[in-house]
Write a protein that holds these residues in place. Structure first.
Motif, short mmCIF file in Angstrom:
data_model
loop_
_atom_site.label_atom_id
_atom_site.label_comp_id
_atom_site.label_asym_id
_atom_site.label_seq_id
_atom_site.Cartn_x
_atom_site.Cartn_y
_atom_site.Cartn_z
N LEU A 35 32.76 45.09 37.00
CA LEU A 35 34.17 44.60 37.15
C LEU A 35 33.71 43.65 37.57
O LEU A 35 33.66 43.54 39.07
N VAL A 36 34.25 42.58 37.00
CA VAL A 36 34.22 41.08 37.71
C VAL A 36 36.10 40.80 37.34
O VAL A 36 36.39 40.73 36.55
N LEU A 37 36.51 40.24 39.03
CA LEU A 37 37.50 39.85 38.57
C LEU A 37 38.09 37.86 38.95
O LEU A 37 37.13 38.05 39.73
N ARG A 38 38.40 37.59 38.03
CA ARG A 38 38.58 35.96 37.93
C ARG A 38 39.59 35.05 37.69
O ARG A 38 40.16 36.16 36.73
N GLY A 39 40.11 34.68 38.20
CA GLY A 39 41.23 33.57 37.98
C GLY A 39 41.73 32.58 38.69
O GLY A 39 40.91 33.15 39.90
N VAL A 40 42.81 31.56 38.50
CA VAL A 40 43.72 31.15 38.98
C VAL A 40 44.18 31.51 40.55
O VAL A 40 44.24 33.22 40.59
N ALA A 41 44.46 31.70 41.61
CA ALA A 41 44.81 31.47 42.80
C ALA A 41 46.33 32.25 42.15
O ALA A 41 47.34 31.54 41.13
N SER A 97 43.95 40.54 43.75
CA SER A 97 43.66 41.47 44.71
C SER A 97 44.69 42.95 43.63
O SER A 97 44.05 44.16 44.29
N ALA A 98 45.92 42.25 43.14
CA ALA A 98 46.45 44.04 42.86
C ALA A 98 45.45 44.49 42.24
O ALA A 98 45.67 45.79 42.08
N LEU A 99 45.10 43.75 41.45
CA LEU A 99 44.04 44.54 40.60
C LEU A 99 42.59 45.05 40.73
O LEU A 99 42.45 46.22 40.80
N LEU A 100 42.48 44.69 42.00
CA LEU A 100 41.18 44.62 42.68
C LEU A 100 41.66 46.58 43.30
O LEU A 100 41.45 47.37 43.53
N GLU A 101 43.13 45.87 44.19
CA GLU A 101 43.74 46.94 44.59
C GLU A 101 43.90 48.18 43.13
O GLU A 101 43.95 50.00 44.09
N GLU A 102 44.56 48.58 42.30
CA GLU A 102 44.75 49.37 41.36
C GLU A 102 43.18 50.00 41.33
O GLU A 102 43.27 51.28 41.27
N ALA A 103 41.93 49.08 40.91
CA ALA A 103 40.53 49.73 40.96
C ALA A 103 40.30 50.48 41.88
O ALA A 103 39.80 51.86 41.97
#
Length: 71
Positions: free
Chosen positions: A28-34, A39-45
């Protein structure tokens, strides 16, 4: 939780965790602008991975200039 409209991303997280439970690897790679909701997607994971050991790492301020330093 701030994940309105993120059903496709949430489904992908669920699929990755299902694969991991079935001994199939993935990443799982999360990337994007500030402010994009990483962070919300990471917490979901993390929430969905309650039956896994979850490790977290963060760079020191000096390492933030170096790509992948935390790895």
């Amino acid at each position: 939780m701030g994940l309105h409209g993120r059903d496709a991303h949430r489904d992908r997280i669920a699929a990755l965790l299902t694969d991991a439970r079935d001994a199939r690897g993935g990443a799982l790679v999360l990337r994007g602008v500030a402010g994009a909701g990483k962070s919300a997607l990471l917490e979901e994971a993390v929430r969905r991975a309650e039956d896994f050991t979850v490790l977290r790492a963060a760079c020191t301020p000096d390492e933030r200039r170096l790509g992948y330093a935390v790895l």
